[in-house]
Motif scaffolding. Structure first.
Motif, short mmCIF file in Angstrom:
data_model
loop_
_atom_site.label_atom_id
_atom_site.label_comp_id
_atom_site.label_asym_id
_atom_site.label_seq_id
_atom_site.Cartn_x
_atom_site.Cartn_y
_atom_site.Cartn_z
N GLU A 152 90.50 -56.15 86.86
CA GLU A 152 90.36 -56.66 88.23
C GLU A 152 89.36 -57.80 88.29
OE1 GLU A 152 88.61 -55.05 92.48
OE2 GLU A 152 89.48 -53.60 91.08
N GLU A 153 88.20 -57.63 87.64
CA GLU A 153 87.14 -58.63 87.73
C GLU A 153 87.37 -59.81 86.79
OE1 GLU A 153 84.69 -58.80 89.75
OE2 GLU A 153 84.57 -56.79 90.61
N LEU A 154 87.97 -59.54 85.60
CA LEU A 154 88.16 -60.57 84.57
C LEU A 154 86.83 -61.25 84.23
CD1 LEU A 154 91.58 -62.09 85.69
CD2 LEU A 154 91.15 -60.44 83.83
N HIS A 155 85.80 -60.41 84.16
CA HIS A 155 84.46 -60.92 83.83
C HIS A 155 83.64 -59.75 83.31
CE1 HIS A 155 80.42 -62.58 84.37
NE2 HIS A 155 80.99 -63.77 84.44
N PHE A 156 83.14 -59.85 82.08
CA PHE A 156 82.42 -58.73 81.47
C PHE A 156 81.12 -58.42 82.21
CE2 PHE A 156 85.47 -59.45 78.18
CZ PHE A 156 85.54 -58.29 77.44
N GLY A 157 80.40 -59.46 82.62
CA GLY A 157 79.13 -59.24 83.31
C GLY A 157 79.31 -58.56 84.64
N ARG A 158 80.28 -59.02 85.44
CA ARG A 158 80.51 -58.40 86.75
C ARG A 158 81.01 -56.97 86.60
NH1 ARG A 158 82.71 -63.55 88.13
NH2 ARG A 158 84.83 -62.74 87.89
N THR A 159 81.85 -56.75 85.59
CA THR A 159 82.33 -55.39 85.34
C THR A 159 81.16 -54.47 84.99
OG1 THR A 159 84.47 -56.20 84.58
CG2 THR A 159 83.82 -53.98 83.87
N ALA A 160 80.26 -54.94 84.15
CA ALA A 160 79.10 -54.14 83.76
C ALA A 160 78.22 -53.85 84.98
CB ALA A 160 78.30 -54.88 82.68
N ASP A 161 77.99 -54.85 85.82
CA ASP A 161 77.16 -54.64 87.01
C ASP A 161 77.81 -53.63 87.95
OD1 ASP A 161 75.32 -56.45 86.10
OD2 ASP A 161 76.09 -58.14 87.28
N ARG A 162 79.10 -53.76 88.13
CA ARG A 162 79.81 -52.87 89.07
C ARG A 162 79.79 -51.41 88.59
NH1 ARG A 162 85.97 -54.21 91.00
NH2 ARG A 162 86.63 -52.07 91.50
N LEU A 163 79.89 -51.22 87.28
CA LEU A 163 79.93 -49.86 86.72
C LEU A 163 78.56 -49.37 86.26
CD1 LEU A 163 83.21 -50.16 84.61
CD2 LEU A 163 82.90 -49.03 86.83
N ARG A 164 77.56 -50.25 86.40
CA ARG A 164 76.19 -49.91 86.02
C ARG A 164 76.09 -49.52 84.54
NH1 ARG A 164 74.04 -46.57 91.40
NH2 ARG A 164 74.47 -48.25 92.87
N VAL A 165 76.70 -50.34 83.71
CA VAL A 165 76.61 -50.19 82.26
C VAL A 165 76.25 -51.57 81.69
CG1 VAL A 165 78.27 -48.28 82.17
CG2 VAL A 165 79.08 -50.64 81.91
N THR A 166 76.07 -51.64 80.40
CA THR A 166 75.78 -52.92 79.76
C THR A 166 77.07 -53.65 79.41
OG1 THR A 166 75.75 -52.00 77.53
CG2 THR A 166 73.67 -51.94 78.77
N PRO A 167 77.04 -54.98 79.32
CA PRO A 167 78.23 -55.71 78.86
C PRO A 167 78.69 -55.24 77.49
CG PRO A 167 76.67 -57.22 79.87
CD PRO A 167 75.97 -55.90 79.77
N ALA A 168 77.74 -54.85 76.63
CA ALA A 168 78.12 -54.35 75.30
C ALA A 168 78.95 -53.08 75.41
CB ALA A 168 76.86 -54.09 74.47
N ARG A 169 78.60 -52.21 76.37
CA ARG A 169 79.37 -50.97 76.58
C ARG A 169 80.79 -51.31 77.00
NH1 ARG A 169 82.20 -47.31 76.53
NH2 ARG A 169 82.01 -45.26 77.55
N VAL A 170 80.95 -52.30 77.87
CA VAL A 170 82.28 -52.73 78.30
C VAL A 170 83.07 -53.24 77.10
CG1 VAL A 170 83.57 -54.36 79.76
CG2 VAL A 170 81.48 -53.29 80.62
N SER A 171 82.44 -54.09 76.31
CA SER A 171 83.12 -54.65 75.14
C SER A 171 83.54 -53.57 74.14
CB SER A 171 82.20 -55.66 74.46
OG SER A 171 82.83 -56.26 73.36
#
Length: 306
Positions: free
Chosen positions: A17-36
């Protein structure tokens, strides 16, 4: 589905939905590394790339689009089932009767009710307009479980919840009255015309909203009293006196025979939540939280375009 898998599904869907690792991390309250990490794990399990990443953009691949379409509905159903189970465990089931005093309170209550039903589908919410005559009575007898109303209310068996919002005051006056030509009025002006009041409220409530003297001590004459807001407007329109109210009433109760004139020195009208001590249940507290969130969201929303 294990909780880890559910979380990774959530990460995938939010990133889609976001197509952005940083925004996804902020929204889910995790780190960008966790998303990756979560995305790489899913790509290894599927055997296909889900996102095309460049230094400037993130885009779904064809395989990613297929996965998004397949997971979205199922994930929603899982979340709704988990929410319903948690609500049942907390007692957020059955029926909840929510009341409001003024039309602008009703607008907020309806919006909060929609949000509450989405999260707690096993709890039926019924909305009521609280009576001007004895508005606390339905809380005491259990007809209403929670109420959004003008303050102050100070009763030993009634719990005062948070103040939700405050509104400026206005004086509703007859068309053609000298006050109707003014841009504003003062509390001292209340000594110049009979004051139409309401009855059936606690005396401290009446004295707060319909004072007997101005700030300088001048007597404020009493005009007719009534137990219905529409009767207040009819009496004002007939020239029987003036009456203070919330300035927003002008948007909801426009009449050709009255004018709403803002006060320049009156305190704000506070609106808060009340419930009986005997009704302090999980579903009441859940609705309180939902209404607070709805009110915050409305305040943060941009004003409508003219």
């Amino acid at each position: 589905m294990a909780s880890v898998e559910l979380r990774e599904t959530e990460i995938f869907l939010v990133l889609a939905e976001e197509l952005h690792f940083g925004r996804t991390a902020d929204r889910l309250r995790v780190t960008p590394a966790r998303v990756s990490q979560a995305i790489k794990k899913q790509e290894r399990a599927i055997g296909a790339e889900l996102f095309k990443r460049t230094s400037r953009s993130v885009q779904l691949t064809p395989a990613g689009k297929v996965l998004q379409e397949g997971l979205s509905a199922g994930y929603r159903q899982i979340k709704e089932a988990l929410s319903a189970a948690a609500a049942a465990g907390r007692g957020i089931t059955g029926e909840l009767d929510v009341a409001y005093s003024a039309a602008w309170c009703g607008t907020l209550v309806v919006a909060a009710t929609d949000a509450f039903r989405a999260h707690h589908p096993n709890c039926t919410v019924r909305i009521h307009e609280s009576p001007l005559l004895d508005p606390i009575g339905p809380l005491r007898d259990g007809s209403h479980h929670i109420q959004l109303i003008e303050l102050p209310i100070d009763e030993p068996d009634i719990i005062n919840g948070p103040v939700i919002f405050s509104e400026p005051r206005a004086l509703v006056v007859p068309l053609g009255h000298p006050f109707a030509e003014r841009d504003t009025v003062s509390l001292e002006d209340l000594a110049e015309a009979p004051l139409i009041t309401v009855t059936g409220q606690p005396q401290y409530f009446v004295d707060h909203h319909y004072p007997r003297r101005t700030p300088k001590g001048r007597l404020i004459r009493r005009g007719p009293s009534t137990t219905a807001w529409q009767e207040v407007l009819a009496l004002v329109g007939a020239g029987k006196g003036v009456s203070p109210t919330c300035a927003r009433a002008a948007q909801y109760y426009s009449r050709p025979d009255v004018v709403y004139v803002p006060f320049r020195d009156a305190p704000l009208v506070e609106y808060g939540l009340l419930w009986a001590a005997t009704s302090s249940t999980p579903k009441v507290h859940a609705f309180v939280e939902t209404l607070l969130e709805t009110a915050r969201a409305q305040r943060a929303a941009p004003p409508p375009q003219a």
